[in-house]
Design a protein around this motif. Structure first.
Motif, mmCIF file in Angstrom:
data_model
loop_
_atom_site.group_PDB
_atom_site.id
_atom_site.type_symbol
_atom_site.label_atom_id
_atom_site.label_comp_id
_atom_site.label_asym_id
_atom_site.label_seq_id
_atom_site.Cartn_x
_atom_site.Cartn_y
_atom_site.Cartn_z
ATOM 1 N N ARG A 109 0.703 -1.541 -0.685
ATOM 2 C CA ARG A 109 -0.160 0.224 0.038
ATOM 3 C C ARG A 109 0.987 1.542 0.061
ATOM 4 N NH1 ARG A 109 -1.859 4.115 2.809
ATOM 5 N NH2 ARG A 109 -0.694 3.158 5.406
ATOM 6 N N LYS B 79 4.563 1.679 -1.245
ATOM 7 C CA LYS B 79 4.716 1.573 -2.014
ATOM 8 C C LYS B 79 3.820 2.247 -3.402
ATOM 9 C CE LYS B 79 7.584 -0.844 -4.735
ATOM 10 N NZ LYS B 79 9.276 -3.063 -5.466
ATOM 11 N N ALA B 80 2.995 1.529 -3.387
ATOM 12 C CA ALA B 80 1.598 2.503 -4.547
ATOM 13 C C ALA B 80 1.664 3.570 -4.454
ATOM 14 C CB ALA B 80 0.348 1.276 -4.317
ATOM 15 N N GLU B 81 1.658 4.046 -2.842
ATOM 16 C CA GLU B 81 1.135 5.834 -2.600
ATOM 17 C C GLU B 81 3.019 6.564 -2.413
ATOM 18 O OE1 GLU B 81 -1.618 7.477 -1.821
ATOM 19 O OE2 GLU B 81 -2.672 5.826 -0.861
ATOM 20 N N GLY B 82 4.221 5.564 -2.919
ATOM 21 C CA GLY B 82 5.071 6.325 -3.654
ATOM 22 C C GLY B 82 6.360 6.309 -2.632
ATOM 23 N N PHE B 83 5.533 5.946 -1.076
ATOM 24 C CA PHE B 83 6.823 5.881 -0.129
ATOM 25 C C PHE B 83 7.727 4.871 -1.206
ATOM 26 C CE2 PHE B 83 2.809 7.441 1.502
ATOM 27 C CZ PHE B 83 3.156 8.444 2.702
ATOM 28 N N VAL B 84 8.884 5.581 0.050
ATOM 29 C CA VAL B 84 9.980 4.501 -0.720
ATOM 30 C C VAL B 84 10.383 3.940 0.479
ATOM 31 C CG1 VAL B 84 12.675 4.399 -0.442
ATOM 32 C CG2 VAL B 84 11.389 5.925 -2.448
ATOM 33 N N HIS C 87 11.578 11.204 2.263
ATOM 34 C CA HIS C 87 9.911 11.106 2.193
ATOM 35 C C HIS C 87 8.948 10.714 3.288
ATOM 36 C CE1 HIS C 87 11.535 9.714 -2.238
ATOM 37 N NE2 HIS C 87 12.707 9.345 -1.544
ATOM 38 N N THR C 88 9.114 11.215 4.125
ATOM 39 C CA THR C 88 8.588 11.098 5.250
ATOM 40 C C THR C 88 8.726 11.960 6.465
ATOM 41 O OG1 THR C 88 9.881 9.762 6.325
ATOM 42 C CG2 THR C 88 7.482 8.285 5.248
#
Ligand SMILES: CC[C@@H](C(=O)O)C(=O)SCCNC(=O)CCNC(=O)[C@H](O)C(C)(C)COP(=O)(O)OP(=O)(O)OC[C@H]1O[C@@H](n2cnc3c(N)ncnc32)[C@H](O)[C@@H]1OP(=O)(O)O
Ligand SMILES: [Co+2]
Length: 145
Positions: free
Chosen positions: A91, A93-98, A120-121
């Motif tokens: 989920r 990863k699909a949201e663009g988190f690394v 990224h956070t």
């Protein structure tokens, strides 16, 4: 994410920080554990439904040693308890988190863990953690390996 599972705090020495946190929290450290793969010694305290995880480096080039060198001792990461770590990793990863590890890896206290890159956070290192026994049960029930 169900709740904050623990807050990880980077310390230079467990020998001096464990008594300090015992005094601060008014509770004894309930467990110490070395996690060779992360190059750390850990010490755990239960605070209500959450935990404090003290992290001491066993490697001068490890992530905790480097963190202390750059930022000093202090809060290193926030760990969230998740039910299905692989589903949550997919989920996020699909949201663009690394993701810093593409498959769950062994943590302390019988957990499987995954880290998200702090870039990224908003500069916060986030750890997902799931109970390793629950994960194994889910895998055998779902026929996943
Ligand atoms: C005990 C097991 C387990 C558990 O069960 O709970 C744990 O908690 S293990 C905890 C230790 N393990 C980890 O932290 C693994 C994940 N971390 C990493 O992979 C790395 O630390 C990192 C986040 C990718 C950074 O590594 P690296 O890029 O090699 O380090 P640098 O020193 O070069 O820093 C780059 C950049 O990132 C900033 N940084 C580093 N650590 C943190 C942090 N904890 N929180 C916020 N930001 C962090 C660092 O300041 C650098 O920023 P810039 O200088 O702006 O580039
Ligand atoms: Co942790």
């Amino acid at each position: 994410m169900r709740k904050i599972e623990h807050i990880g705090i980077a310390v230079s020495s467990l020998a001096s920080s464990v008594p300090l946190f015992e005094k601060l929290l008014g509770t004894a450290c309930y467990k110490t554990e070395s996690v060779e793969t992360e190059r750390v010694n850990t010490a755990f305290f239960q605070t209500g439904e959450n935990k404090i995880e003290l992290l001491e480096s066993i490697d001068p080039d490890g992530v905790i040693a480097r963190f202390i060198e750059k930022k000093g001792e202090g809060i290193h990461h926030i760990a969230f308890d998740v039910e299905d770590i692989e589903a949550e990793m997919a989920r996020l990863k699909a949201e663009g988190f690394v993701l810093l590890n593409e498959t769950p890896k062994k943590g302390a206290d019988n957990k499987l863990v995954c880290f998200l890159h702090p870039k990224h956070t908003n500069g916060v290192l986030v750890e997902l953690c799931a109970n390793a026994n629950d994960h194994e049960t889910r895998m055998s029930t779902n026929g996943r390996e």
